[in-house]
Design a protein around this motif. Structure first.
Motif, PDB file in Angstrom:
ATOM      1  N   THR A 282       0.351   1.924 -13.566  1.00 14.26           N
ATOM      2  CA  THR A 282      -0.585   1.211 -12.743  1.00 14.26           C
ATOM      3  C   THR A 282       0.050   1.019 -11.636  1.00 14.26           C
ATOM      4  OG1 THR A 282      -0.079  -0.731 -13.839  1.00 14.26           O
ATOM      5  CG2 THR A 282      -1.714   0.123 -14.903  1.00 14.26           C
ATOM      6  N   ALA A 283      -0.935   0.754 -10.583  1.00 13.23           N
ATOM      7  CA  ALA A 283      -0.369   0.419  -8.951  1.00 13.23           C
ATOM      8  C   ALA A 283      -1.594  -0.293  -8.340  1.00 13.23           C
ATOM      9  CB  ALA A 283      -0.094   1.710  -8.468  1.00 13.23           C
ATOM     10  N   GLU A 284      -1.115  -0.802  -7.319  1.00 19.18           N
ATOM     11  CA  GLU A 284      -1.947  -1.504  -6.242  1.00 19.18           C
ATOM     12  C   GLU A 284      -2.000  -0.589  -4.996  1.00 19.18           C
ATOM     13  OE1 GLU A 284      -1.212  -5.418  -5.412  1.00 19.18           O
ATOM     14  OE2 GLU A 284      -1.251  -6.171  -7.589  1.00 19.18           O
ATOM     15  N   TYR A 285      -3.119  -0.316  -4.526  1.00 16.09           N
ATOM     16  CA  TYR A 285      -3.271   0.694  -3.396  1.00 16.09           C
ATOM     17  C   TYR A 285      -3.430  -0.203  -2.108  1.00 16.09           C
ATOM     18  CZ  TYR A 285      -3.651   4.305  -6.857  1.00 16.09           C
ATOM     19  OH  TYR A 285      -3.562   5.263  -7.884  1.00 16.09           O
ATOM     20  N   GLY A 286      -2.722   0.244  -1.209  1.00 14.89           N
ATOM     21  CA  GLY A 286      -2.698  -0.386   0.117  1.00 14.89           C
ATOM     22  C   GLY A 286      -2.990   0.560   1.413  1.00 14.89           C
ATOM     23  N   GLU A 294       5.896  -2.234   1.836  1.00 12.44           N
ATOM     24  CA  GLU A 294       5.386  -1.850   0.725  1.00 12.44           C
ATOM     25  C   GLU A 294       6.340  -1.122  -0.460  1.00 12.44           C
ATOM     26  OE1 GLU A 294       2.006   0.344   1.769  1.00 12.44           O
ATOM     27  OE2 GLU A 294       0.647  -1.543   2.000  1.00 12.44           O
ATOM     28  N   SER A 298       7.637  -1.894  -4.109  1.00 10.18           N
ATOM     29  CA  SER A 298       7.478  -0.887  -5.092  1.00 10.18           C
ATOM     30  C   SER A 298       8.984  -0.930  -5.833  1.00 10.18           C
ATOM     31  CB  SER A 298       7.362   0.506  -4.627  1.00 10.18           C
ATOM     32  OG  SER A 298       6.040   0.434  -4.076  1.00 10.18           O
ATOM     33  N   ASP A 312       1.658   0.542  -4.260  1.00  8.35           N
ATOM     34  CA  ASP A 312       2.366  -0.489  -4.184  1.00  8.35           C
ATOM     35  C   ASP A 312       2.301  -1.002  -5.692  1.00  8.35           C
ATOM     36  OD1 ASP A 312       3.896  -2.605  -3.364  1.00  8.35           O
ATOM     37  OD2 ASP A 312       2.206  -3.744  -2.427  1.00  8.35           O
ATOM     38  N   ARG A 313       3.122  -1.891  -6.012  1.00 12.51           N
ATOM     39  CA  ARG A 313       3.375  -2.608  -7.265  1.00 12.51           C
ATOM     40  C   ARG A 313       3.236  -1.764  -8.365  1.00 12.51           C
ATOM     41  NH1 ARG A 313       5.263  -7.677  -5.657  1.00 12.51           N
ATOM     42  NH2 ARG A 313       3.836  -8.664  -4.136  1.00 12.51           N
ATOM     43  N   GLU A 350      -6.476   0.943 -17.607  1.00 11.19           N
ATOM     44  CA  GLU A 350      -6.810   1.214 -16.405  1.00 11.19           C
ATOM     45  C   GLU A 350      -5.476   1.715 -15.784  1.00 11.19           C
ATOM     46  OE1 GLU A 350      -7.535  -2.801 -14.604  1.00 11.19           O
ATOM     47  OE2 GLU A 350      -9.435  -2.723 -15.365  1.00 11.19           O
ATOM     48  N   ASP A 352      -3.617   4.837 -13.871  1.00 13.15           N
ATOM     49  CA  ASP A 352      -3.535   5.779 -13.034  1.00 13.15           C
ATOM     50  C   ASP A 352      -2.934   7.047 -13.407  1.00 13.15           C
ATOM     51  OD1 ASP A 352      -4.694   3.850 -11.145  1.00 13.15           O
ATOM     52  OD2 ASP A 352      -2.574   3.146 -10.916  1.00 13.15           O
TER      53      ASP A 352
END
Length: 478
Positions: A282-286, A294, A298, A312-313, A350, A352
């Protein structure tokens, strides 16, 4: 009374032995007056024969009282010489026999056969020593004993040289160290009496000894250095996901997973430990506007090891983990092993990406031999009856595999303490292994582990495959 041939007793030689000639033929050799009387009695002379009568016996180089033989010294020398040769015979057989029968490569078997042949020569030299330090009925006995002493000196010197590399105590040290001293004494004694002179061609004998030594050295060098390095080693791994299918009763997606391993190299291998693990990412998108920040965030995630501009993340959630191949089993040249599993993933997860990592640690089979039966035994760390018990609160829950490993060159085995393979697997950690002298008696230095990895040809290979979660869900009809 019949007329008997005249008896002549010649002067004593360097060992006190006097030759007896009856008429014109040699009747034998004697150490003492009592032996002379027994010899003459066997030839038909009366027991009451007057040995001091010059008409019956002629004494040359001394009279009937000249007997310089020292029997205790002579017998002690004979016993010490035969004991050293016999011990050297056993040592050469113990070194050569396992390699001659069980070594993987032809060169290593040749080296083992050379030591077995040396043991045969030493056995013959042991018998010859009794004759050489006795009555010397054979002209070649002295040269054969000399050859045995030279072989012992060469082998003992080699073993001492190898032992000094690490200076580890081994019971064989109590054999080859005294044999090195013994061979020096034996060569001094045989050289003093020029044991080779009785041979018809002593120079040919010397050349043969040198050539044999050179051939043995070349064979040993080839088997221990060149051949193990020249043979290539390659393990090919492959991982792939199949078509996902939804579960009709539960909110899960079943994803087929196919793992394969093939030995594409030129040498069989032992598998020490392996692991396959499936993760959901899973990741956060920036926006990617602050790539440096970022990127650092990571890498702040433990085990991430990735940096993307718009991602990110990163987080990896373990989904499935297990052993791929049984530790201690071998993989022959050209052999392929395939394992198929089904991974369950929640429909509402969730993720990716779905990621699988297959990792295998192996050891070259031409470098050593593992006690596979011992290493295959599974020891559970939480089992109080296991010799590898460790409280769960301290060590967690682990599977431990432990077994002895022997080097394919038995010269190394007799100059080192035993080596062991220790492998540990757990579902929440990467597999660990150690090839060292560790037998649950104290710590092991990392330098020793690296040295043993090189000596036994231990290496690790892995394959990492990722597939988008969307693709899996589309395959499941979502």
């Amino acid at each position: 009374m019949s007329i008997r041939p005249w008896v002549r007793v010649e002067p004593p030689d360097s060992r006190g032995l006097r030759r007896v000639v009856v008429g014109s033929e040699t009747a034998g050799s004697v150490w003492s007056l009592a032996e002379l009387r027994r010899l003459l009695t066997r030839l038909g002379y009366p027991e009451t024969l007057d040995l001091d009568d010059p008409g019956q016996v002629f004494w040359s180089g001394g009279d009937s009282t000249t007997w310089p033989d020292r029997p205790w010294r002579r017998r002690a020398t004979t016993v010490l010489m035969t004991a050293g040769l016999l011990a050297s015979t056993v040592l050469h057989m113990l070194i050569g026999w396992p390699d001659a029968l069980g070594a993987l490569t032809f060169a290593q078997r040749v080296t083992g056969a050379v030591f077995v042949l040396s043991a045969v020569v030493l056995g013959a030299a042991t018998v010859a020593a009794i004759d050489h330090f006795g009555r010397r009925r054979s002209r070649t006995s002295g040269a054969l004993v000399l050859l045995g002493a030279l072989i012992t000196l060469a082998t003992a010197s080699l073993l001492l040289f190898m032992w000094f590399e690490e200076k580890e105590f081994t019971p064989y040290l109590l054999v080859f160290a005294p044999l090195w001293c013994w061979s020096g004494w034996a060569l001094w004694l045989l050289a003093r009496e020029r044991a080779w002179q009785a041979l018809p061609r002593p120079k040919t004998f010397a050349v043969g000894v040198v050539v044999t030594g050179l051939l043995s050295a070349v064979s040993l060098a080839y088997s221990t250095m060149y051949q193990p390095v020249s043979a290539p080693m390659h393990i090919a791994l492959k991982a792939e996901f199949g078509k996902a299918r939804p579960d009709p009763r539960y909110p899960y997606v079943h994803v087929p997973l196919k793992l394969s391993m093939k030995n594409d190299g030129g040498i069989p291998a032992y598998v020490l430990i392996d692991d396959y693990s499936v993760y959901g990412r899973t990741a956060e998108y920036g926006s990617g506007s602050d790539r440096v920040r970022e990127w650092r965030r990571s890498l702040d995630v433990e085990g991430a090891g990735e940096a993307e501009r718009y991602v990110d993340r990163l987080q990896y959630t373990p989904i499935s983990s297990g052993l791929f191949y049984r530790p201690g089993d071998s993989l022959d040249v050209g052999q392929e092993f395939v394992l198929q599993r089904v991974v369950q993933i929640p429909k509402d997860a969730e993720f990716d990406e779905i990621n699988v990592v297959l990792q295998v640690t192996y050891m070259r089979k031409d470098r050593g031999k593992i006690d596979a039966r011992e290493l295959r035994q599974v020891h559970r760390s939480w089992d109080r009856s296991s010799p590898h018990y460790c409280p769960v609160e301290k060590c967690g829950e682990k599977l431990v595999f432990h077994g002895q490993v022997r080097h394919n060159n038995n010269l190394i085995n007799v100059t080192r303490t035993p080596r062991y393979v220790t492998a540990v697997w757990s579902p929440d950690q990467s597999p660990r292994y150690s090839v060292s002298s560790f037998h649950f008696r104290g710590p092991v230095a990392r330098s020793e582990e690296k040295r043993e990895d090189t000596r036994y040809g231990v290496a690790t290979t892995h394959v990492d495959m990722s597939v988008p979660d969307v693709e899996l869900l589309d395959g499941a009809g979502e």
